[in-house]
Scaffold this motif. Structure first.
Motif, short mmCIF file in Angstrom:
data_model
loop_
_atom_site.label_atom_id
_atom_site.label_comp_id
_atom_site.label_asym_id
_atom_site.label_seq_id
_atom_site.Cartn_x
_atom_site.Cartn_y
_atom_site.Cartn_z
N PHE A 151 0.81 -1.22 0.00
CA PHE A 151 0.00 0.00 0.00
C PHE A 151 0.85 1.28 0.00
O PHE A 151 0.30 2.37 -0.04
CB PHE A 151 -0.95 -0.01 1.19
CG PHE A 151 -1.88 -1.19 1.20
CD1 PHE A 151 -2.97 -1.23 0.37
CD2 PHE A 151 -1.62 -2.27 2.02
CE1 PHE A 151 -3.82 -2.33 0.36
CE2 PHE A 151 -2.46 -3.38 2.02
CZ PHE A 151 -3.55 -3.41 1.19
N ALA A 152 2.17 1.12 0.06
CA ALA A 152 3.06 2.27 -0.08
C ALA A 152 3.33 2.49 -1.56
O ALA A 152 4.48 2.53 -2.01
CB ALA A 152 4.35 2.04 0.69
N ASP A 153 2.27 2.60 -2.32
CA ASP A 153 2.37 2.72 -3.77
C ASP A 153 1.61 3.96 -4.24
O ASP A 153 1.01 4.67 -3.45
CB ASP A 153 1.85 1.45 -4.45
CG ASP A 153 2.62 1.11 -5.73
OD1 ASP A 153 3.04 2.05 -6.43
OD2 ASP A 153 2.78 -0.09 -6.04
N ASN A 154 1.60 4.16 -5.55
CA ASN A 154 1.18 5.42 -6.14
C ASN A 154 -0.34 5.45 -6.39
O ASN A 154 -0.79 5.42 -7.53
CB ASN A 154 1.95 5.63 -7.45
CG ASN A 154 1.72 6.99 -8.05
OD1 ASN A 154 1.37 7.94 -7.36
ND2 ASN A 154 1.91 7.09 -9.35
N PHE A 155 -1.12 5.56 -5.33
CA PHE A 155 -2.58 5.65 -5.46
C PHE A 155 -2.95 7.00 -6.08
O PHE A 155 -2.58 8.05 -5.57
CB PHE A 155 -3.25 5.48 -4.11
CG PHE A 155 -3.24 4.08 -3.61
CD1 PHE A 155 -4.26 3.19 -3.96
CD2 PHE A 155 -2.21 3.61 -2.80
CE1 PHE A 155 -4.24 1.88 -3.50
CE2 PHE A 155 -2.20 2.30 -2.34
CZ PHE A 155 -3.22 1.43 -2.69
N GLU A 156 -3.69 6.95 -7.20
CA GLU A 156 -4.03 8.18 -7.91
C GLU A 156 -5.51 8.34 -8.21
O GLU A 156 -5.94 9.41 -8.63
CB GLU A 156 -3.23 8.29 -9.22
CG GLU A 156 -1.78 8.65 -9.03
CD GLU A 156 -1.22 9.41 -10.22
OE1 GLU A 156 -2.00 9.93 -11.03
OE2 GLU A 156 0.01 9.47 -10.33
N GLY A 157 -6.30 7.28 -8.04
CA GLY A 157 -7.72 7.38 -8.38
C GLY A 157 -8.61 6.90 -7.25
O GLY A 157 -8.27 5.96 -6.53
N ILE A 158 -9.77 7.55 -7.09
CA ILE A 158 -10.74 7.16 -6.08
C ILE A 158 -12.14 7.42 -6.63
O ILE A 158 -12.37 8.39 -7.36
CB ILE A 158 -10.52 7.93 -4.76
CG1 ILE A 158 -11.42 7.38 -3.64
CG2 ILE A 158 -10.75 9.42 -4.94
CD1 ILE A 158 -11.08 7.95 -2.26
#
Length: 322
Positions: free
Chosen positions: A278-285
């Motif tokens: 989860f230490a990744d590049n979340f960009e959409g919600i």
């Protein structure tokens, strides 16, 4: 010098297509997409209940780079990539399934053979199916009608936003207004971001009301989703400059009814993702209402893998807040 070299390597590593993948497939080549459940649950904390994690894979060379999510028709998602591809994901069976043949390019080509592909935000009208996409590098908003017609606009209020810090966040509110937030900070600040509230379709030309969104220092807004009660979830991201890079993500909640022209608009943090995968590049919600009870539903997040061998395309699901 060592720190500068490390920073340069990380920046290069975050550039789409670096380290990485040679684009051997034609852009229109079919994409066979698999979505596989992942067992990991450690690395998130907060008020939301984590209910699922999946990894998206395809051998199609242009697959990946998912930078935004929108609620599709019924129980469905529309994922958009920063290379201007869309992917439809069916949720009707309780688990995500990529719709065969739905991976498609929607970028902008001009007669001068120039292309605009930096799609970073999506919004959708659930009644008509019309889609709006924010192209960050060019500060454009493009409207895609259900019949295929496309209309391109360059809102003057976004004209001065930076090439790599523009409209990462866009949401069509239930009352027809549009919320757009700049990824980049206001000059001289570490936490203030310009927020625009358009009275209707931003492609139609109406001037927005301007306010300022306050994020935690070092965190930038990258997407938003409205909940049934009118509040908005805002996805916030910070980059840890390591090799490979690590990301720290927060989900904040704010009420657009509290936005005032020229005033600061604040949010409350409800979730954090910063450990393990989860230490990744979340960009959409986005938010998908339940078919049984539209007042409830699920929150979905997507990871932009930057087309890097160090990262992955993930879908993550949370229950909606109580």
């Amino acid at each position: 010098m060592r720190r500068l070299l490390l920073l340069a390597l990380v920046v290069v590593g975050l550039a789409p297509g670096t380290f990485l993948r040679t684009l051997t497939d034609a852009r229109g080549a079919a994409a066979v997409v698999t979505i596989t459940p992942r067992p990991e649950r450690a690395g998130v904390s907060g008020e939301l209940a984590l209910t699922g994690v999946w990894e998206l894979r395809s051998a199609q060379a242009h697959f990946g780079g998912f930078s935004t999510l929108a609620h599709g028709a019924g129980q469905a998602l529309v994922a958009g990539s920063d290379r201007s591809f869309l992917l439809d994901i069916d949720l009707a069976g309780g688990i995500p399934r990529a719709v065969p043949g739905s991976f498609r390019w929607v970028g902008i080509s001009t007669r001068g053979r120039k292309e605009f592909v930096d799609l970073e935000s999506l919004a959708r009208d659930p009644a008509s199916g019309t889609l709006w996409a924010g192209f960050e590098a060019q500060n454009l908003i493009v409207r895609y009608a259900p019949d295929g017609r496309r209309t391109i606009a360059a809102p003057p209020a976004m004209a001065e936003w930076g090439r790599n810090s523009g409209a990462e966040t866009m949401e069509r509110l239930a009352d027809g207004r549009f919320l757009v937030i700049a990824e980049g900070v206001v000059a001289g600040s570490d936490w203030f971001h310009e927020a625009l509230l358009f009275p209707g379709d931003p492609v139609a030309g109406a001037a927005p009301a301007r306010s300022t969104f306050k994020a935690p220092p070092g965190y930038d807004p990258v997407d938003a989703a409205q909940l049934p009660d009118g509040r908005v979830l805002i996805l916030l991201r910070a980059v840890r400059y390591r090799l490979p890079a690590e990301f720290d993500t927060m989900i904040a909640i704010a009420d657009p009814r509290e936005m005032r022209p020229g005033k600061v608009w604040e949010a409350r943090i409800v979730e954090r993702l910063n450990g393990g995968i989860f230490a990744d590049n979340f960009e959409g919600i986005t938010f998908v209402p339940s078919a049984q009870d539209p007042a409830k539903g699920s929150i979905w997040l997507v990871v932009d893998d930057n087309f890097s061998v160090f990262q992955r395309s993930l879908l993550v699901r949370f229950d909606s807040p109580r």
